[in-house]
Design a protein around this motif. Sequence first.
Motif, mmCIF file in Angstrom:
data_model
loop_
_atom_site.group_PDB
_atom_site.id
_atom_site.type_symbol
_atom_site.label_atom_id
_atom_site.label_comp_id
_atom_site.label_asym_id
_atom_site.label_seq_id
_atom_site.Cartn_x
_atom_site.Cartn_y
_atom_site.Cartn_z
ATOM 1 N N TRP A 101 28.786 49.037 40.524
ATOM 2 C CA TRP A 101 29.361 49.331 39.504
ATOM 3 C C TRP A 101 30.789 48.598 39.011
ATOM 4 C CZ3 TRP A 101 29.509 52.284 43.696
ATOM 5 C CH2 TRP A 101 30.647 52.795 44.225
ATOM 6 N N PHE A 102 31.319 48.592 38.035
ATOM 7 C CA PHE A 102 32.546 47.815 38.031
ATOM 8 C C PHE A 102 33.603 48.706 37.212
ATOM 9 C CE2 PHE A 102 30.359 46.959 33.743
ATOM 10 C CZ PHE A 102 31.627 47.145 32.989
ATOM 11 N N TYR A 126 37.182 41.896 44.066
ATOM 12 C CA TYR A 126 38.262 41.565 42.660
ATOM 13 C C TYR A 126 37.703 40.467 41.958
ATOM 14 C CZ TYR A 126 40.910 44.654 46.129
ATOM 15 O OH TYR A 126 41.434 45.682 46.975
ATOM 16 N N VAL A 127 37.513 41.002 40.498
ATOM 17 C CA VAL A 127 37.077 39.944 39.446
ATOM 18 C C VAL A 127 38.236 39.351 39.033
ATOM 19 C CG1 VAL A 127 35.474 39.491 37.582
ATOM 20 C CG2 VAL A 127 34.920 41.188 39.441
ATOM 21 N N PRO A 179 45.459 42.636 46.226
ATOM 22 C CA PRO A 179 44.169 41.960 45.516
ATOM 23 C C PRO A 179 44.453 40.810 45.247
ATOM 24 C CG PRO A 179 44.588 44.350 44.647
ATOM 25 C CD PRO A 179 45.680 44.062 45.733
ATOM 26 N N GLU A 180 43.451 39.888 45.402
ATOM 27 C CA GLU A 180 43.267 38.555 44.615
ATOM 28 C C GLU A 180 41.999 38.199 44.075
ATOM 29 O OE1 GLU A 180 45.917 35.250 46.784
ATOM 30 O OE2 GLU A 180 45.616 36.838 48.453
ATOM 31 N N GLU A 181 42.090 37.589 42.911
ATOM 32 C CA GLU A 181 40.703 37.338 42.626
ATOM 33 C C GLU A 181 39.872 36.464 43.505
ATOM 34 O OE1 GLU A 181 42.278 36.425 37.744
ATOM 35 O OE2 GLU A 181 41.565 34.889 38.624
ATOM 36 N N GLY A 182 38.710 37.145 43.614
ATOM 37 C CA GLY A 182 37.501 36.317 44.635
ATOM 38 C C GLY A 182 37.713 36.824 45.987
ATOM 39 N N VAL A 183 38.510 37.786 46.181
ATOM 40 C CA VAL A 183 38.508 38.574 47.469
ATOM 41 C C VAL A 183 37.422 39.887 47.769
ATOM 42 C CG1 VAL A 183 39.964 39.634 49.449
ATOM 43 C CG2 VAL A 183 40.740 37.643 48.161
ATOM 44 N N ARG A 204 42.865 44.688 35.363
ATOM 45 C CA ARG A 204 42.468 44.620 36.921
ATOM 46 C C ARG A 204 40.845 45.116 36.511
ATOM 47 N NH1 ARG A 204 41.434 48.126 41.204
ATOM 48 N NH2 ARG A 204 42.496 47.740 43.173
ATOM 49 N N ILE A 205 40.170 44.009 37.105
ATOM 50 C CA ILE A 205 38.821 44.214 36.964
ATOM 51 C C ILE A 205 38.000 44.171 38.319
ATOM 52 C CG2 ILE A 205 36.228 43.425 36.228
ATOM 53 C CD1 ILE A 205 38.071 42.244 33.735
ATOM 54 N N ILE A 206 37.410 45.288 38.937
ATOM 55 C CA ILE A 206 36.735 45.139 40.332
ATOM 56 C C ILE A 206 35.162 45.459 40.105
ATOM 57 C CG2 ILE A 206 39.052 45.662 41.500
ATOM 58 C CD1 ILE A 206 36.494 48.314 41.315
ATOM 59 N N LEU A 207 34.482 44.975 41.033
ATOM 60 C CA LEU A 207 33.220 45.468 41.272
ATOM 61 C C LEU A 207 33.125 46.191 42.814
ATOM 62 C CD1 LEU A 207 30.061 43.577 40.512
ATOM 63 C CD2 LEU A 207 30.293 44.621 42.829
ATOM 64 N N SER A 208 32.555 47.313 42.594
ATOM 65 C CA SER A 208 32.478 48.234 43.860
ATOM 66 C C SER A 208 31.003 48.204 44.199
ATOM 67 C CB SER A 208 33.107 49.642 43.704
ATOM 68 O OG SER A 208 34.454 49.334 43.625
#
Length: 227
Positions: A101-102, A126-127, A179-183, A204-208
Motif C-alpha cells: 500500500w502507499f 521512500y517515493v 528518509p531519502e527518495e529511492g531508499v 511525503r509519499i511512501i510505499l509499504s
Amino acid sequence: MNPAVQLLWPTPILVKRFEHGEAVNAELVRLFYQELEAQGGMRGNVYSSRDDLLERYSSPALQALFGFVSSSVFEVAQAMNAPLWKRLGTGKLQMHVVGAWFQIQNRYGFHDIHNHGNCSWSGVYYVQIDPVGQRRQHPALGVLNGITRFYSQGLNLLGGAHMDMGNAYMQQSTFDVTPEEGVLVVFPSWLLHKAMPYDGEKDRIILSFNAQIHAEGGNKGLEYDFH
C-alpha cells in the motif's frame, strides 16, 4: 568483542538505495496521485491506500520496484537464516507479498507506533519527500521532520528504571532512519516503528509492504517444537 560473550536476539534492519529509483518514483508519484484524485483528494493530513496495490495495478514501475524489494528481502533474510535453511533443506524459497500500500502525508501528518502482522518481513520505500537539509530547517520539527523511528525490544523496560552503568547500552532505545527518495528499509515485521510528523513543500509519499518467505514444499520443517 569477547568470544565468551553471546550477543543474542539481534534485530536486523536493511537500508538500501534502489539504483533505478528516480525513474520508478516519477511513475509511482503519477499513479498514486491519480488514485488520490479519484478518491476525492486529501481529507486530512494522511491518505492511506488499500493494501492490494499489486492486485489493482499492472505497472512496470511497481514490477521493477518489487524486483528490488524481493532481492532485498532475501538479502537480509538469508543473512539471518542461512544456517537454518541449510539444515532444514528448504529447497527453492519463495517470497509472497501479502500486502502492499502507499501513504501520502503532510502538514504534521504522522503514523503512530505500530508493528505488522501475518508476515515475517516488512518494508518502507521512500517515493517522494523534501531533501534532508531542507527538512531539517523546519522551525518546529527540525531533524525529526518525517523520519522513520524504530523502537528497541527493551523499550518497555525503560520507564525510568533498570538503569545503571552496567546496562547503559540499553539507553539506545530508538534507531532513526532519515528518509531519502529511492531508499528502501526492510525490517522484522514485529519491530515497533513510527512515521514521525512531517511538514514540507513536497508530500511525503511512501510505499509499504508485508512479505512472507516459504519453502518449496511448505513450512513443515518448522512445526512448533519446545525441545
